[in-house]
Design a protein around this motif. Structure first.
Motif, PDB file in Angstrom:
ATOM      1  N   GLU A   6      14.511 -10.577   5.700  1.00  0.00           N
ATOM      2  CA  GLU A   6      14.819 -11.694   6.606  1.00  0.00           C
ATOM      3  C   GLU A   6      14.044 -11.649   7.920  1.00  0.00           C
ATOM      4  O   GLU A   6      14.127 -12.600   8.712  1.00  0.00           O
ATOM      5  N   GLN A   7      13.283 -10.585   8.152  1.00  0.00           N
ATOM      6  CA  GLN A   7      12.465 -10.538   9.360  1.00  0.00           C
ATOM      7  C   GLN A   7      11.354 -11.587   9.306  1.00  0.00           C
ATOM      8  O   GLN A   7      10.827 -12.008  10.330  1.00  0.00           O
ATOM      9  N   LYS A   8      10.984 -12.008   8.085  1.00  0.00           N
ATOM     10  CA  LYS A   8       9.992 -13.067   7.924  1.00  0.00           C
ATOM     11  C   LYS A   8      10.346 -13.855   6.671  1.00  0.00           C
ATOM     12  O   LYS A   8       9.688 -13.741   5.625  1.00  0.00           O
ATOM     13  N   PRO A   9      11.415 -14.656   6.731  1.00  0.00           N
ATOM     14  CA  PRO A   9      11.930 -15.337   5.534  1.00  0.00           C
ATOM     15  C   PRO A   9      10.939 -16.344   4.957  1.00  0.00           C
ATOM     16  O   PRO A   9      10.172 -16.974   5.679  1.00  0.00           O
ATOM     17  N   GLY A  10      10.968 -16.454   3.625  1.00  0.00           N
ATOM     18  CA  GLY A  10      10.130 -17.436   2.939  1.00  0.00           C
ATOM     19  C   GLY A  10       8.707 -17.006   2.701  1.00  0.00           C
ATOM     20  O   GLY A  10       7.916 -17.777   2.157  1.00  0.00           O
ATOM     21  N   SER A  11       8.344 -15.786   3.093  1.00  0.00           N
ATOM     22  CA  SER A  11       6.968 -15.318   2.930  1.00  0.00           C
ATOM     23  C   SER A  11       6.882 -14.367   1.739  1.00  0.00           C
ATOM     24  O   SER A  11       7.469 -13.285   1.748  1.00  0.00           O
ATOM     25  N   ALA A  12       6.132 -14.807   0.722  1.00  0.00           N
ATOM     26  CA  ALA A  12       5.953 -13.957  -0.462  1.00  0.00           C
ATOM     27  C   ALA A  12       5.188 -12.690  -0.101  1.00  0.00           C
ATOM     28  O   ALA A  12       5.484 -11.601  -0.620  1.00  0.00           O
ATOM     29  N   ALA A  13       4.202 -12.811   0.790  1.00  0.00           N
ATOM     30  CA  ALA A  13       3.422 -11.646   1.207  1.00  0.00           C
ATOM     31  C   ALA A  13       4.310 -10.616   1.899  1.00  0.00           C
ATOM     32  O   ALA A  13       4.143  -9.406   1.716  1.00  0.00           O
ATOM     33  N   HIS A  14       5.268 -11.108   2.691  1.00  0.00           N
ATOM     34  CA  HIS A  14       6.175 -10.194   3.390  1.00  0.00           C
ATOM     35  C   HIS A  14       7.069  -9.452   2.398  1.00  0.00           C
ATOM     36  O   HIS A  14       7.327  -8.249   2.553  1.00  0.00           O
ATOM     37  N   VAL A  15       7.543 -10.178   1.382  1.00  0.00           N
ATOM     38  CA  VAL A  15       8.375  -9.538   0.358  1.00  0.00           C
ATOM     39  C   VAL A  15       7.596  -8.434  -0.346  1.00  0.00           C
ATOM     40  O   VAL A  15       8.113  -7.334  -0.577  1.00  0.00           O
ATOM     41  N   LEU A  16       6.340  -8.724  -0.690  1.00  0.00           N
ATOM     42  CA  LEU A  16       5.511  -7.710  -1.344  1.00  0.00           C
ATOM     43  C   LEU A  16       5.265  -6.523  -0.412  1.00  0.00           C
ATOM     44  O   LEU A  16       5.212  -5.363  -0.859  1.00  0.00           O
ATOM     45  N   LEU A  17       5.125  -6.795   0.881  1.00  0.00           N
ATOM     46  CA  LEU A  17       4.961  -5.709   1.856  1.00  0.00           C
ATOM     47  C   LEU A  17       6.210  -4.826   1.892  1.00  0.00           C
ATOM     48  O   LEU A  17       6.113  -3.590   1.943  1.00  0.00           O
ATOM     49  N   VAL A  18       7.372  -5.464   1.850  1.00  0.00           N
ATOM     50  CA  VAL A  18       8.635  -4.717   1.829  1.00  0.00           C
ATOM     51  C   VAL A  18       8.720  -3.859   0.569  1.00  0.00           C
ATOM     52  O   VAL A  18       9.072  -2.676   0.626  1.00  0.00           O
ATOM     53  N   VAL A  19       8.365  -4.450  -0.578  1.00  0.00           N
ATOM     54  CA  VAL A  19       8.403  -3.714  -1.848  1.00  0.00           C
ATOM     55  C   VAL A  19       7.464  -2.501  -1.799  1.00  0.00           C
ATOM     56  O   VAL A  19       7.827  -1.397  -2.200  1.00  0.00           O
ATOM     57  N   GLY A  20       6.254  -2.729  -1.286  1.00  0.00           N
ATOM     58  CA  GLY A  20       5.294  -1.631  -1.194  1.00  0.00           C
ATOM     59  C   GLY A  20       5.762  -0.519  -0.276  1.00  0.00           C
ATOM     60  O   GLY A  20       5.575   0.671  -0.567  1.00  0.00           O
ATOM     61  N   THR A  21       6.410  -0.887   0.833  1.00  0.00           N
ATOM     62  CA  THR A  21       6.890   0.117   1.776  1.00  0.00           C
ATOM     63  C   THR A  21       8.077   0.886   1.206  1.00  0.00           C
ATOM     64  O   THR A  21       8.243   2.080   1.466  1.00  0.00           O
ATOM     65  N   VAL A  22       8.910   0.201   0.413  1.00  0.00           N
ATOM     66  CA  VAL A  22      10.012   0.892  -0.274  1.00  0.00           C
ATOM     67  C   VAL A  22       9.451   1.958  -1.209  1.00  0.00           C
ATOM     68  O   VAL A  22       9.934   3.098  -1.248  1.00  0.00           O
ATOM     69  N   LEU A  23       8.429   1.582  -1.966  1.00  0.00           N
ATOM     70  CA  LEU A  23       7.794   2.549  -2.874  1.00  0.00           C
ATOM     71  C   LEU A  23       7.190   3.718  -2.096  1.00  0.00           C
ATOM     72  O   LEU A  23       7.251   4.869  -2.532  1.00  0.00           O
ATOM     73  N   ALA A  24       6.603   3.418  -0.934  1.00  0.00           N
ATOM     74  CA  ALA A  24       6.023   4.473  -0.107  1.00  0.00           C
ATOM     75  C   ALA A  24       7.107   5.432   0.377  1.00  0.00           C
ATOM     76  O   ALA A  24       6.934   6.660   0.347  1.00  0.00           O
ATOM     77  N   GLY A  25       8.243   4.882   0.821  1.00  0.00           N
ATOM     78  CA  GLY A  25       9.345   5.725   1.267  1.00  0.00           C
ATOM     79  C   GLY A  25       9.883   6.590   0.150  1.00  0.00           C
ATOM     80  O   GLY A  25      10.159   7.783   0.344  1.00  0.00           O
ATOM     81  N   TYR A  26      10.023   5.988  -1.025  1.00  0.00           N
ATOM     82  CA  TYR A  26      10.488   6.745  -2.191  1.00  0.00           C
ATOM     83  C   TYR A  26       9.501   7.864  -2.529  1.00  0.00           C
ATOM     84  O   TYR A  26       9.889   9.013  -2.781  1.00  0.00           O
ATOM     85  N   GLY A  27       8.207   7.518  -2.513  1.00  0.00           N
ATOM     86  CA  GLY A  27       7.179   8.491  -2.888  1.00  0.00           C
ATOM     87  C   GLY A  27       7.078   9.648  -1.911  1.00  0.00           C
ATOM     88  O   GLY A  27       6.902  10.800  -2.321  1.00  0.00           O
ATOM     89  N   VAL A  28       7.216   9.359  -0.615  1.00  0.00           N
ATOM     90  CA  VAL A  28       7.122  10.423   0.385  1.00  0.00           C
ATOM     91  C   VAL A  28       8.264  11.426   0.212  1.00  0.00           C
ATOM     92  O   VAL A  28       8.049  12.644   0.237  1.00  0.00           O
ATOM     93  N   ILE A  29       9.482  10.940   0.022  1.00  0.00           N
ATOM     94  CA  ILE A  29      10.627  11.844  -0.144  1.00  0.00           C
ATOM     95  C   ILE A  29      10.532  12.589  -1.478  1.00  0.00           C
ATOM     96  O   ILE A  29      10.885  13.761  -1.573  1.00  0.00           O
ATOM     97  N   TYR A  30      10.018  11.902  -2.506  1.00  0.00           N
ATOM     98  CA  TYR A  30       9.812  12.589  -3.793  1.00  0.00           C
ATOM     99  C   TYR A  30       8.832  13.744  -3.626  1.00  0.00           C
ATOM    100  O   TYR A  30       9.075  14.860  -4.108  1.00  0.00           O
ATOM    101  N   LEU A  31       7.728  13.484  -2.933  1.00  0.00           N
ATOM    102  CA  LEU A  31       6.719  14.523  -2.721  1.00  0.00           C
ATOM    103  C   LEU A  31       7.292  15.664  -1.898  1.00  0.00           C
ATOM    104  O   LEU A  31       7.058  16.846  -2.202  1.00  0.00           O
TER     105      LEU A  31
END
Length: 285
Positions: free
Chosen positions: A62-87
């Motif tokens: 909701e920090q940038k509603p309606g933006s598909a690019a923002h949603v993909l950025l959120v998804v990518g950052t979630v994966l990054a957070g998951y990957g860092v803690i996994y590592l």
């Protein structure tokens, strides 16, 4: 108290308090606690999953509603957070598991009890093959690893508190809920630190104190997360997304496997469901 003061207090309770409580339980370990801890962990996993899905990720998008690019950025950052803690957890396991090798080739490779999960049932065998000093060193390595591991957990709490008022933090806000469940999550980690230290010759009081100190980096992480989240909407979205990825790893990579391994029953799944529903109630009511 100001929001920042609230962040420091609740993070200290979650980090130092939760880890220290685990150290105390490890010092006074009872073999009949597996089922209780299993349900506690699964319940915490459910609450944490609810906060991530219904609060943190929603707010990030909701920090940038309606933006598909923002949603993909959120998804990518979630994966990054998951990957860092996994590592980070992979490196911790690699650095500590050699201190707690299985007794023989016939010993199961999975833990069916809390005593096996934290390896306390192996110490008599270890003492026959390893010096007491090696157990003590193993405990110190684990203490350093847990201290490092606690920093991103603190970032989660700090980030989730950015847009909350002192009055909201005094109630069951998302930041307060996360502080509670992270504190519960820290209990088994505290046990994994104090048990080898005590087995290596350290007094119970000193082992519990050192274990509690390993939770202190949680406060540093909270200050970092709060500062990053306060920089602006995009920074807040990225911080929330990274924190969500980190917590999703904690849920699916740590809490649920540990709870199921400790008690092979259908009840841990029920505990997670109840935690999920309780989390929804605390968020939306």
């Amino acid at each position: 108290m100001t929001v920042l003061e609230w962040v420091i207090v609740i993070t200290a309770v979650a980090g130092v308090g939760g880890t220290g409580l685990g150290g105390l339980i490890g010092a006074l370990f009872k073999n009949d606690s597996e089922k209780s801890v299993s349900l506690l962990l699964s319940f915490a996993a459910g609450v944490m999953l609810s906060v991530v899905c219904f609060d943190l990720l929603t707010e990030a998008v909701e920090q940038k509603p309606g933006s598909a690019a923002h949603v993909l950025l959120v998804v990518g950052t979630v994966l990054a957070g998951y990957g860092v803690i996994y590592l980070l957890n992979y490196l911790i396991d690699k650095g500590t598991n050699h201190e707690v090798k299985h007794i023989d080739k016939d010993h199961p490779k999975t833990a069916d009890q809390l005593s096996e999960l934290i390896h306390s049932d192996h110490y008599e065998e270890h003492k026959k093959h390893n010096s007491v000093s090696s157990l003590f060193i193993g405990g110190l390595v684990m203490a350093c690893a847990i201290a490092l591991h606690n920093m991103p957990e603190g970032m989660v709490i700090g980030t989730s508190c950015v847009q909350e008022s002192p009055a909201e933090l005094a109630k069951f806000s998302s930041g307060m809920i996360l502080a509670i469940v992270i504190g519960l999550h820290n209990i088994p980690e505290g046990m994994s630190v104090s048990v080898p230290l005590i087995a290596g010759g350290m007094s119970k009081a000193k082992a519990v104190l050192l274990t509690a100190v390993t939770g202190a980096p949680t406060i540093i992480g909270a200050l970092i997360g709060y500062s990053l989240g306060a920089l602006g909407p995009i920074s807040l979205a990225l911080s929330l997304s990274f924190a969500s990825g980190a917590m999703l790893y904690v849920v699916f990579g740590e809490l649920l496997p540990e709870s199921i391994l400790m008690w092979r029953s259908k009840l841990p799944a029920l505990g997670m469901l109840i935690g999920l529903l309780v989390g929804m109630i605390m968020i939306f009511i």
